[in-house]
Motif scaffolding. Structure first.
Motif, PDB file in Angstrom:
ATOM      1  N   GLU A  38       0.834  -1.207   0.000  1.00 40.63           N
ATOM      2  CA  GLU A  38       0.000   0.000   0.000  1.00 40.63           C
ATOM      3  C   GLU A  38       0.867   1.255   0.000  1.00 40.63           C
ATOM      4  O   GLU A  38       0.572   2.224  -0.702  1.00 40.63           O
ATOM      5  CB  GLU A  38      -0.926  -0.002   1.224  1.00 40.63           C
ATOM      6  CG  GLU A  38      -2.055  -1.012   1.164  1.00 40.63           C
ATOM      7  CD  GLU A  38      -3.159  -0.596   0.210  1.00 40.63           C
ATOM      8  OE1 GLU A  38      -3.147   0.549  -0.269  1.00 40.63           O
ATOM      9  OE2 GLU A  38      -4.035  -1.427  -0.073  1.00 40.63           O
ATOM     10  N   ALA A  39       1.937   1.233   0.801  1.00 39.74           N
ATOM     11  CA  ALA A  39       2.837   2.385   0.856  1.00 39.74           C
ATOM     12  C   ALA A  39       3.459   2.644  -0.511  1.00 39.74           C
ATOM     13  O   ALA A  39       3.541   3.795  -0.969  1.00 39.74           O
ATOM     14  CB  ALA A  39       3.930   2.148   1.899  1.00 39.74           C
ATOM     15  N   LEU A  40       3.909   1.573  -1.179  1.00 39.88           N
ATOM     16  CA  LEU A  40       4.531   1.735  -2.503  1.00 39.88           C
ATOM     17  C   LEU A  40       3.518   2.288  -3.506  1.00 39.88           C
ATOM     18  O   LEU A  40       3.856   3.191  -4.296  1.00 39.88           O
ATOM     19  CB  LEU A  40       5.083   0.397  -2.987  1.00 39.88           C
ATOM     20  CG  LEU A  40       5.708   0.416  -4.399  1.00 39.88           C
ATOM     21  CD1 LEU A  40       6.859   1.407  -4.481  1.00 39.88           C
ATOM     22  CD2 LEU A  40       6.175  -0.982  -4.793  1.00 39.88           C
ATOM     23  N   ALA A  41       2.296   1.771  -3.492  1.00 35.84           N
ATOM     24  CA  ALA A  41       1.271   2.248  -4.429  1.00 35.84           C
ATOM     25  C   ALA A  41       1.017   3.743  -4.238  1.00 35.84           C
ATOM     26  O   ALA A  41       0.929   4.502  -5.219  1.00 35.84           O
ATOM     27  CB  ALA A  41      -0.027   1.456  -4.231  1.00 35.84           C
ATOM     28  N   LYS A  42       0.918   4.172  -2.979  1.00 31.59           N
ATOM     29  CA  LYS A  42       0.687   5.596  -2.703  1.00 31.59           C
ATOM     30  C   LYS A  42       1.889   6.439  -3.124  1.00 31.59           C
ATOM     31  O   LYS A  42       1.740   7.546  -3.644  1.00 31.59           O
ATOM     32  CB  LYS A  42       0.392   5.796  -1.216  1.00 31.59           C
ATOM     33  CG  LYS A  42      -0.891   5.138  -0.724  1.00 31.59           C
ATOM     34  CD  LYS A  42      -2.115   5.667  -1.438  1.00 31.59           C
ATOM     35  CE  LYS A  42      -3.383   5.003  -0.952  1.00 31.59           C
ATOM     36  NZ  LYS A  42      -4.571   5.416  -1.751  1.00 31.59           N
ATOM     37  N   ARG A  43       3.085   5.911  -2.914  1.00 30.16           N
ATOM     38  CA  ARG A  43       4.279   6.674  -3.269  1.00 30.16           C
ATOM     39  C   ARG A  43       4.473   6.759  -4.783  1.00 30.16           C
ATOM     40  O   ARG A  43       5.000   7.744  -5.297  1.00 30.16           O
ATOM     41  CB  ARG A  43       5.504   6.053  -2.584  1.00 30.16           C
ATOM     42  CG  ARG A  43       5.547   6.409  -1.106  1.00 30.16           C
ATOM     43  CD  ARG A  43       6.567   5.651  -0.312  1.00 30.16           C
ATOM     44  NE  ARG A  43       6.698   6.249   1.027  1.00 30.16           N
ATOM     45  CZ  ARG A  43       7.389   5.718   2.026  1.00 30.16           C
ATOM     46  NH1 ARG A  43       8.008   4.543   1.856  1.00 30.16           N
ATOM     47  NH2 ARG A  43       7.463   6.325   3.190  1.00 30.16           N
ATOM     48  N   ARG A  44       4.022   5.728  -5.486  1.00 32.73           N
ATOM     49  CA  ARG A  44       4.057   5.823  -6.955  1.00 32.73           C
ATOM     50  C   ARG A  44       3.091   6.912  -7.431  1.00 32.73           C
ATOM     51  O   ARG A  44       3.341   7.579  -8.436  1.00 32.73           O
ATOM     52  CB  ARG A  44       3.707   4.475  -7.582  1.00 32.73           C
ATOM     53  CG  ARG A  44       4.786   3.408  -7.415  1.00 32.73           C
ATOM     54  CD  ARG A  44       4.592   2.284  -8.411  1.00 32.73           C
ATOM     55  NE  ARG A  44       5.357   1.101  -8.140  1.00 32.73           N
ATOM     56  CZ  ARG A  44       6.641   0.932  -8.445  1.00 32.73           C
ATOM     57  NH1 ARG A  44       7.331   1.911  -9.013  1.00 32.73           N
ATOM     58  NH2 ARG A  44       7.256  -0.222  -8.182  1.00 32.73           N
ATOM     59  N   GLU A  45       1.984   7.084  -6.700  1.00 29.77           N
ATOM     60  CA  GLU A  45       1.028   8.155  -7.043  1.00 29.77           C
ATOM     61  C   GLU A  45       1.669   9.534  -6.901  1.00 29.77           C
ATOM     62  O   GLU A  45       1.489  10.402  -7.744  1.00 29.77           O
ATOM     63  CB  GLU A  45      -0.201   8.086  -6.131  1.00 29.77           C
ATOM     64  CG  GLU A  45      -1.190   6.991  -6.462  1.00 29.77           C
ATOM     65  CD  GLU A  45      -2.392   7.036  -5.521  1.00 29.77           C
ATOM     66  OE1 GLU A  45      -2.775   8.144  -5.077  1.00 29.77           O
ATOM     67  OE2 GLU A  45      -2.945   5.963  -5.214  1.00 29.77           O
ATOM     68  N   LEU A  53      11.959   4.572  -3.536  1.00 31.39           N
ATOM     69  CA  LEU A  53      13.148   3.772  -3.243  1.00 31.39           C
ATOM     70  C   LEU A  53      13.022   3.108  -1.873  1.00 31.39           C
ATOM     71  O   LEU A  53      13.304   1.912  -1.724  1.00 31.39           O
ATOM     72  CB  LEU A  53      14.398   4.654  -3.292  1.00 31.39           C
ATOM     73  CG  LEU A  53      15.713   4.011  -2.846  1.00 31.39           C
ATOM     74  CD1 LEU A  53      16.048   2.782  -3.681  1.00 31.39           C
ATOM     75  CD2 LEU A  53      16.847   5.041  -2.917  1.00 31.39           C
ATOM     76  N   ARG A  54      12.570   3.860  -0.873  1.00 29.68           N
ATOM     77  CA  ARG A  54      12.434   3.290   0.468  1.00 29.68           C
ATOM     78  C   ARG A  54      11.412   2.148   0.486  1.00 29.68           C
ATOM     79  O   ARG A  54      11.610   1.131   1.157  1.00 29.68           O
ATOM     80  CB  ARG A  54      12.049   4.394   1.463  1.00 29.68           C
ATOM     81  CG  ARG A  54      13.235   5.261   1.882  1.00 29.68           C
ATOM     82  CD  ARG A  54      12.849   6.310   2.905  1.00 29.68           C
ATOM     83  NE  ARG A  54      12.285   7.486   2.275  1.00 29.68           N
ATOM     84  CZ  ARG A  54      12.998   8.459   1.717  1.00 29.68           C
ATOM     85  NH1 ARG A  54      14.316   8.362   1.668  1.00 29.68           N
ATOM     86  NH2 ARG A  54      12.421   9.510   1.182  1.00 29.68           N
ATOM     87  N   SER A  55      10.317   2.312  -0.254  1.00 27.36           N
ATOM     88  CA  SER A  55       9.313   1.254  -0.303  1.00 27.36           C
ATOM     89  C   SER A  55       9.835   0.014  -1.030  1.00 27.36           C
ATOM     90  O   SER A  55       9.524  -1.118  -0.646  1.00 27.36           O
ATOM     91  CB  SER A  55       8.046   1.761  -0.996  1.00 27.36           C
ATOM     92  OG  SER A  55       7.260   2.527  -0.109  1.00 27.36           O
ATOM     93  N   LEU A  56      10.616   0.224  -2.070  1.00 25.82           N
ATOM     94  CA  LEU A  56      11.195  -0.913  -2.795  1.00 25.82           C
ATOM     95  C   LEU A  56      12.138  -1.706  -1.892  1.00 25.82           C
ATOM     96  O   LEU A  56      12.168  -2.940  -1.936  1.00 25.82           O
ATOM     97  CB  LEU A  56      11.941  -0.418  -4.040  1.00 25.82           C
ATOM     98  CG  LEU A  56      11.070   0.136  -5.161  1.00 25.82           C
ATOM     99  CD1 LEU A  56      11.939   0.804  -6.213  1.00 25.82           C
ATOM    100  CD2 LEU A  56      10.216  -0.957  -5.791  1.00 25.82           C
ATOM    101  N   ILE A  57      12.896  -0.995  -1.065  1.00 22.25           N
ATOM    102  CA  ILE A  57      13.787  -1.658  -0.104  1.00 22.25           C
ATOM    103  C   ILE A  57      12.970  -2.483   0.891  1.00 22.25           C
ATOM    104  O   ILE A  57      13.275  -3.646   1.163  1.00 22.25           O
ATOM    105  CB  ILE A  57      14.665  -0.617   0.629  1.00 22.25           C
ATOM    106  CG1 ILE A  57      15.689  -0.011  -0.337  1.00 22.25           C
ATOM    107  CG2 ILE A  57      15.371  -1.261   1.830  1.00 22.25           C
ATOM    108  CD1 ILE A  57      16.444   1.181   0.230  1.00 22.25           C
ATOM    109  N   ASP A  58      11.909  -1.874   1.423  1.00 20.62           N
ATOM    110  CA  ASP A  58      11.062  -2.569   2.406  1.00 20.62           C
ATOM    111  C   ASP A  58      10.430  -3.824   1.814  1.00 20.62           C
ATOM    112  O   ASP A  58      10.457  -4.900   2.422  1.00 20.62           O
ATOM    113  CB  ASP A  58       9.957  -1.631   2.903  1.00 20.62           C
ATOM    114  CG  ASP A  58      10.479  -0.476   3.739  1.00 20.62           C
ATOM    115  OD1 ASP A  58      11.575  -0.610   4.315  1.00 20.62           O
ATOM    116  OD2 ASP A  58       9.787   0.562   3.808  1.00 20.62           O
TER     117      ASP A  58
END
Length: 239
Positions: A38-45, A53-58
């Motif tokens: 969910e965090a990555l999806a929101k950050r892509r938005e 980058l931080r979400s990809l690491i997580d």
């Protein structure tokens, strides 16, 4: 709930990421994975490459912990592209370390050494002691697996100094675990078990379920090697 009412996508992503971290520390990896997604999806938005980058690491770390190495490497590859675009070298250190850990898990020690050495070099370049300790710790672990405890001990000695300087309590249990492994391999079982007992105490104090499991696994192995029946109790708990 409050952040949803505020309709702040960036802040919502940060909250999802924080919930993912807490879930991962508690050992709830499936729950953590969905929070991180969910965090990555929101950050892509929002399009913030540093946050992506931080979400990809997580997410890569969650895939790695659950043994889905191909997916973890795919996240790492995308993350490294962003490191080159953004110049966020700290992210490069973490990604290179994680890739090294994946190769180590799979027995690809030459590739592991290459990635972990890259991580150490990147950490030294940016002068970050925490990231340097993190990458050196896993380089030391791979050297132990390669049967080179003397070189591993040198790396772990530097980690110990850095952990003391930075007061990084989170790395201490893993450092103790690797030091205990060397002690056990050298036949000093009493010292090994004493070190592992301290590692377990610190892991429990942190509340990190993953570290507790790994430490009790080591305790079970070395207590069994020492002929202590309590080793079986640790292994049953881990199972």
């Amino acid at each position: 709930t409050i952040v949803r009412d505020l309709d702040d996508t960036s802040l919502l992503a940060r909250n999802f990421s924080s919930l993912g971290y807490v879930s991962s520390v508690l050992g709830n990896y499936v729950e953590a994975y969905f929070f991180y997604q969910e965090a990555l999806a929101k950050r892509r938005e929002t399009g913030d490459k540093g946050d992506i980058l931080r979400s990809l690491i997580d997410l890569g770390l969650m895939e790695q912990m659950q043994g889905r190495y191909d997916k973890a490497l795919a996240y790492a590859a995308e993350g490294m592209d962003l490191v080159r675009e953004t110049g966020e070298e700290a992210g490069g250190v973490v990604l290179a370390t994680n890739v090294g850990m994946i190769h180590d898990d799979q027995g690809g020690y030459a590739a592991a050494i290459k990635s972990l050495t890259e991580a150490v070099d990147r950490a030294r370049t940016i002068g970050d002691k925490n990231y340097l300790a993190f990458s050196l710790l896993y380089l030391g672990r791979t050297l132990i697996h390669l049967g080179d405890p003397a070189d591993a001990e040198k790396r772990l000695a530097e980690v110990e100094r850095l952990v003391a300087e930075t007061e990084n309590a989170a790395l201490r249990p893993e450092l103790l675990g690797e030091q205990a492994e060397i002690q056990g391999l050298r036949g000093d079982l009493d010292r090994c078990l004493k070190t592992l007992a301290e590692a377990l105490r610190r892991a429990q104090a942190l509340g990190d379920r993953r570290l507790v499991i790994l430490t009790r696994l080591s305790l079970g192995k070395w207590e069994a090697a020492a002929g202590r029946p309590s080793g079986r109790a640790h292994l049953r708990w881990v199972a």
